[in-house]
Design an enzyme around this catalytic site. Structure first.
Site, PDB file in Angstrom:
ATOM      1  N   ARG A 137       0.821  -1.214   0.000  1.00 32.42           N
ATOM      2  CA  ARG A 137       0.000   0.000   0.000  1.00 32.42           C
ATOM      3  C   ARG A 137       0.858   1.268   0.000  1.00 32.42           C
ATOM      4  O   ARG A 137       0.476   2.282   0.599  1.00 32.42           O
ATOM      5  CB  ARG A 137      -0.949   0.031   1.216  1.00 32.42           C
ATOM      6  CG  ARG A 137      -2.017  -1.034   1.199  1.00 32.42           C
ATOM      7  CD  ARG A 137      -3.117  -0.632   0.236  1.00 32.42           C
ATOM      8  NE  ARG A 137      -4.078  -1.702   0.063  1.00 32.42           N
ATOM      9  CZ  ARG A 137      -5.280  -1.716   0.606  1.00 32.42           C
ATOM     10  NH1 ARG A 137      -5.693  -0.738   1.356  1.00 32.42           N
ATOM     11  NH2 ARG A 137      -6.093  -2.722   0.371  1.00 32.42           N
ATOM     12  N   ARG A 193      -3.315   6.642   0.702  1.00 30.55           N
ATOM     13  CA  ARG A 193      -3.853   7.763   1.467  1.00 30.55           C
ATOM     14  C   ARG A 193      -2.896   8.501   2.379  1.00 30.55           C
ATOM     15  O   ARG A 193      -3.137   9.646   2.725  1.00 30.55           O
ATOM     16  CB  ARG A 193      -5.054   7.282   2.289  1.00 30.55           C
ATOM     17  CG  ARG A 193      -6.254   7.034   1.429  1.00 30.55           C
ATOM     18  CD  ARG A 193      -7.374   6.405   2.217  1.00 30.55           C
ATOM     19  NE  ARG A 193      -7.001   5.044   2.558  1.00 30.55           N
ATOM     20  CZ  ARG A 193      -7.830   4.177   3.132  1.00 30.55           C
ATOM     21  NH1 ARG A 193      -9.050   4.560   3.463  1.00 30.55           N
ATOM     22  NH2 ARG A 193      -7.425   2.962   3.399  1.00 30.55           N
ATOM     23  N   ARG A 198      -6.970  12.510  -5.451  1.00 28.19           N
ATOM     24  CA  ARG A 198      -8.274  11.888  -5.174  1.00 28.19           C
ATOM     25  C   ARG A 198      -9.405  12.919  -5.253  1.00 28.19           C
ATOM     26  O   ARG A 198     -10.526  12.587  -5.590  1.00 28.19           O
ATOM     27  CB  ARG A 198      -8.237  11.231  -3.797  1.00 28.19           C
ATOM     28  CG  ARG A 198      -9.439  10.351  -3.534  1.00 28.19           C
ATOM     29  CD  ARG A 198      -9.293   9.538  -2.293  1.00 28.19           C
ATOM     30  NE  ARG A 198      -9.079  10.381  -1.133  1.00 28.19           N
ATOM     31  CZ  ARG A 198      -9.008   9.925   0.111  1.00 28.19           C
ATOM     32  NH1 ARG A 198      -9.115   8.637   0.354  1.00 28.19           N
ATOM     33  NH2 ARG A 198      -8.805  10.752   1.118  1.00 28.19           N
ATOM     34  N   ASP A 249      -6.753  -2.766  -7.667  1.00 29.35           N
ATOM     35  CA  ASP A 249      -7.339  -3.436  -6.507  1.00 29.35           C
ATOM     36  C   ASP A 249      -7.545  -4.909  -6.835  1.00 29.35           C
ATOM     37  O   ASP A 249      -7.612  -5.284  -8.016  1.00 29.35           O
ATOM     38  CB  ASP A 249      -8.677  -2.797  -6.093  1.00 29.35           C
ATOM     39  CG  ASP A 249      -9.034  -3.170  -4.657  1.00 29.35           C
ATOM     40  OD1 ASP A 249      -8.566  -2.491  -3.732  1.00 29.35           O
ATOM     41  OD2 ASP A 249      -9.741  -4.177  -4.459  1.00 29.35           O
ATOM     42  N   TYR A 309     -15.429 -11.848  -1.208  1.00 32.73           N
ATOM     43  CA  TYR A 309     -16.103 -10.610  -1.639  1.00 32.73           C
ATOM     44  C   TYR A 309     -17.309 -10.912  -2.517  1.00 32.73           C
ATOM     45  O   TYR A 309     -18.372 -10.301  -2.363  1.00 32.73           O
ATOM     46  CB  TYR A 309     -15.127  -9.699  -2.388  1.00 32.73           C
ATOM     47  CG  TYR A 309     -14.262  -8.883  -1.453  1.00 32.73           C
ATOM     48  CD1 TYR A 309     -14.825  -7.931  -0.609  1.00 32.73           C
ATOM     49  CD2 TYR A 309     -12.891  -9.081  -1.387  1.00 32.73           C
ATOM     50  CE1 TYR A 309     -14.041  -7.200   0.268  1.00 32.73           C
ATOM     51  CE2 TYR A 309     -12.098  -8.355  -0.514  1.00 32.73           C
ATOM     52  CZ  TYR A 309     -12.684  -7.415   0.317  1.00 32.73           C
ATOM     53  OH  TYR A 309     -11.908  -6.699   1.182  1.00 32.73           O
TER      54      TYR A 309
HETATM   55  O1  CP3 Z   1       0.043  -1.573  -2.534  1.00 31.65           O
HETATM   56  C1  CP3 Z   1      -0.271  -0.653  -3.335  1.00 31.65           C
HETATM   57  O2  CP3 Z   1       0.234   0.486  -3.266  1.00 31.65           O
HETATM   58  C2  CP3 Z   1      -1.231  -0.985  -4.468  1.00 31.65           C
HETATM   59  C3  CP3 Z   1      -2.561  -0.668  -4.156  1.00 31.65           C
HETATM   60  C4  CP3 Z   1      -3.559  -1.658  -3.618  1.00 31.65           C
HETATM   61  C5  CP3 Z   1      -4.897  -1.261  -3.389  1.00 31.65           C
HETATM   62  N1  CP3 Z   1      -5.609  -2.364  -3.024  1.00 31.65           N
HETATM   63  C6  CP3 Z   1      -5.423   0.091  -3.577  1.00 31.65           C
HETATM   64  C7  CP3 Z   1      -6.521   0.528  -2.690  1.00 31.65           C
HETATM   65  C8  CP3 Z   1      -3.471  -3.012  -3.305  1.00 31.65           C
HETATM   66  C9  CP3 Z   1      -2.264  -3.940  -3.335  1.00 31.65           C
HETATM   67  C10 CP3 Z   1      -4.779  -3.451  -2.930  1.00 31.65           C
HETATM   68  C11 CP3 Z   1      -5.108  -4.844  -2.584  1.00 31.65           C
HETATM   69  C12 CP3 Z   1      -6.327  -5.114  -1.805  1.00 31.65           C
HETATM   70  N2  CP3 Z   1      -7.561  -4.552  -1.931  1.00 31.65           N
HETATM   71  C13 CP3 Z   1      -6.415  -6.113  -0.815  1.00 31.65           C
HETATM   72  C14 CP3 Z   1      -5.301  -7.018  -0.418  1.00 31.65           C
HETATM   73  C15 CP3 Z   1      -4.374  -6.349   0.518  1.00 31.65           C
HETATM   74  C16 CP3 Z   1      -4.832  -6.414   1.936  1.00 31.65           C
HETATM   75  O3  CP3 Z   1      -5.070  -5.345   2.507  1.00 31.65           O
HETATM   76  O4  CP3 Z   1      -4.912  -7.539   2.458  1.00 31.65           O
HETATM   77  C17 CP3 Z   1      -7.727  -6.098  -0.305  1.00 31.65           C
HETATM   78  C18 CP3 Z   1      -8.282  -6.971   0.793  1.00 31.65           C
HETATM   79  C19 CP3 Z   1      -8.454  -5.119  -1.047  1.00 31.65           C
HETATM   80  C20 CP3 Z   1      -9.875  -4.754  -0.908  1.00 31.65           C
HETATM   81  C21 CP3 Z   1      -9.981  -3.342  -0.481  1.00 31.65           C
HETATM   82  N3  CP3 Z   1      -9.908  -2.263  -1.344  1.00 31.65           N
HETATM   83  C22 CP3 Z   1     -10.085  -2.834   0.837  1.00 31.65           C
HETATM   84  C23 CP3 Z   1     -10.212  -3.669   2.095  1.00 31.65           C
HETATM   85  C24 CP3 Z   1     -10.055  -1.427   0.736  1.00 31.65           C
HETATM   86  C25 CP3 Z   1      -9.954  -0.451   1.892  1.00 31.65           C
HETATM   87  C26 CP3 Z   1     -11.157   0.231   2.364  1.00 31.65           C
HETATM   88  C27 CP3 Z   1     -10.703   1.506   3.054  1.00 31.65           C
HETATM   89  O5  CP3 Z   1     -10.937   2.567   2.491  1.00 31.65           O
HETATM   90  O6  CP3 Z   1     -10.064   1.411   4.109  1.00 31.65           O
HETATM   91  C28 CP3 Z   1      -9.948  -1.096  -0.623  1.00 31.65           C
HETATM   92  C29 CP3 Z   1      -9.865   0.254  -1.214  1.00 31.65           C
HETATM   93  C30 CP3 Z   1      -8.486   0.635  -1.634  1.00 31.65           C
HETATM   94  N4  CP3 Z   1      -7.715  -0.112  -2.482  1.00 31.65           N
HETATM   95  C31 CP3 Z   1      -7.786   1.799  -1.263  1.00 31.65           C
HETATM   96  C32 CP3 Z   1      -6.546   1.760  -1.934  1.00 31.65           C
HETATM   97  C33 CP3 Z   1      -5.456   2.788  -1.926  1.00 31.65           C
HETATM   98  C34 CP3 Z   1      -8.305   2.888  -0.350  1.00 31.65           C
HETATM   99  C35 CP3 Z   1      -9.370   3.682  -0.993  1.00 31.65           C
HETATM  100  C36 CP3 Z   1      -8.957   5.043  -1.447  1.00 31.65           C
HETATM  101  O7  CP3 Z   1      -7.767   5.380  -1.497  1.00 31.65           O
HETATM  102  O8  CP3 Z   1      -9.857   5.814  -1.810  1.00 31.65           O
END
Ligand code: CP3
Length: 351
Positions: free
Chosen positions: A28, A32, A41, A78, A155
């Site tokens: 990640r 954010r 964003r 994602d 999911y």
């Molecule tokens: O690592 C990186 O920099 C690449 C970006 C990345 C995102 N999602 C972007 C994202 C990666 C590797 C993921 C994988 C992902 N997505 C996983 C596996 C990693 C883990 O945490 O175990 C999972 C379970 C998801 C599903 C998902 N998408 C979740 C649980 C969330 C978070 C909800 C929240 O807002 O807290 C997302 C949204 C998401 N995916 C964000 C980002 C940067 C945040 C939303 C945003 O920035 O607006």
């Protein structure tokens, strides 16, 4: 293909070379906690726009590269991104994560899913990965990633994130044949997607089985492990040289079993001491991790001590330094900069 000294650092270590410090990146690392990300964003409020408009996704992927020069640059995307391409529509909601509009509950719905055709349904992936390779050259390694079958099924069936996983566990323990049908289809499409990411330029691919730690070890062996194997077997059949990493959150009870997945590298979280993880995984398995992301709230001395401790415990062979899970949104950017700087200045003698 063989190992070339022109290859980037992380790729060389992932393939088994011993170098004088571990490569470092952060899960990640785009997101954010970075002001540059929050600013962008505002201009692109939809997550799907940010991750599916190539210029925007490229810019976000490169924000941490420009700020910190990590040894790995990961595609901004994602795990649910490929789902619409197999017939499962979704969105990623701010602060909540993935939303599946029509959760999968019946065999008929699974019959209607179709195999992924990445060129058609994921046209943005190729320009993004090509641009990342072009931009970082041999100074960093470009990582692709996918979700694992069990986690994507969670999911698809639950319809969103869950604390208890009651709906998918109900299916698993009362009507498992439906779930196996879904897991098999997901595994084949995920394998197609991994191969496609590699063909487009990904040099290492990480598979996130984020919710596999919700399963008891005996159920992990039925619903998660065989499908991780199915993905990795298909990928290795055509792309044997590309290292693959496996992460499961809360995997402390699963580590030995994860070595059977076919992954080259196991990502370990901070609930396990790195020295214990090494013992349990065996000396031939490469490891990634495993600082608590919360360590980055500590002082610079504290961060430095934890890096040194982890690197010593992991040993100088087959270790990719990382957090045990994603960097937290509240993390000071300054501490992230310090983390990378310290890690990149380590050398075998000092450690
Ligand atoms: O690592 C990186 O920099 C690449 C970006 C990345 C995102 N999602 C972007 C994202 C990666 C590797 C993921 C994988 C992902 N997505 C996983 C596996 C990693 C883990 O945490 O175990 C999972 C379970 C998801 C599903 C998902 N998408 C979740 C649980 C969330 C978070 C909800 C929240 O807002 O807290 C997302 C949204 C998401 N995916 C964000 C980002 C940067 C945040 C939303 C945003 O920035 O607006």
């Amino acid at each position: 293909m063989g190992i070339s000294s022109n290859d980037p650092f992380l790729l060389r270590v992932a393939r088994g070379e011993v170098l004088d410090r571990p490569p470092v990146w952060m899960m990640r690392q785009a997101g954010r906690y970075m002001k540059a990300y929050r600013d962008l964003r505002e201009k692109y409020p939809s997550f799907r726009d940010r991750s599916e408009i190539p210029e925007v996704a490229i810019e976000i992927s490169l924000q941490p590269w420009k700020a910190f020069q990590p040894d790995g640059v990961i595609l901004f995307s994602d795990i649910v991104t490929p789902l619409p391409g197999i017939g499962i529509d979704m969105d990623v909601a701010e602060g909540k994560g993935p939303i599946i509009y029509s959760p999968i509950r019946t065999s008929e719905q699974i019959d209607n899913l179709h195999p992924l055709e990445p060129e058609e349904s994921l046209p943005f992936i190729k320009p993004i990965l090509q641009a990342l390779r072009q931009e970082v050259g041999n100074k960093s390694t470009v990582l692709g990633f996918v979700g694992a079958p069990w986690t994507l099924a969670a999911y698809a069936v639950e319809g969103k994130g869950s604390k208890t996983y009651s709906i998918i566990k109900n299916m698993a323990f009362s009507d498992p044949s439906i779930l196996h049908q879904l897991l098999g289809k997901l595994a084949d499409s995920i394998a197609t997607y991994v191969r496609y990411q590699i063909d487009c330029g990904a040099q290492v691919v990480q598979m996130f089985d984020s919710w596999a730690g919700q399963l008891s070890p005996q159920d992990y062996e039925v619903f998660a492990l065989p499908y991780q194997q199915r993905v990795f077997q298909q990928v290795k059949a055509t792309h044997p040289e590309t290292p693959v990493i496996l992460l499961a959150s809360g995997s402390a009870g699963l580590l030995e079993r994860m070595t059977q997945s076919g992954a080259d590298i196991i990502s370990v979280d901070w609930a396990v001491d790195m020295a214990d993880a090494r013992e349990r995984l065996g000396k031939h398995m490469k490891v990634q991790g495993n600082l608590d992301p919360g360590v980055l709230f500590g002082s610079k001395e504290f961060i430095r001590d934890r890096i040194l401790d982890t690197v010593r415990k992991a040993g100088n062979k087959g270790h990719i330094l990382n957090l045990g899970h994603g960097v937290l949104p509240e993390t000071p950017e300054d501490n992230v900069a310090f983390f990378f700087e310290t890690a990149k200045n380590l050398n075998a003698v000092a450690v």
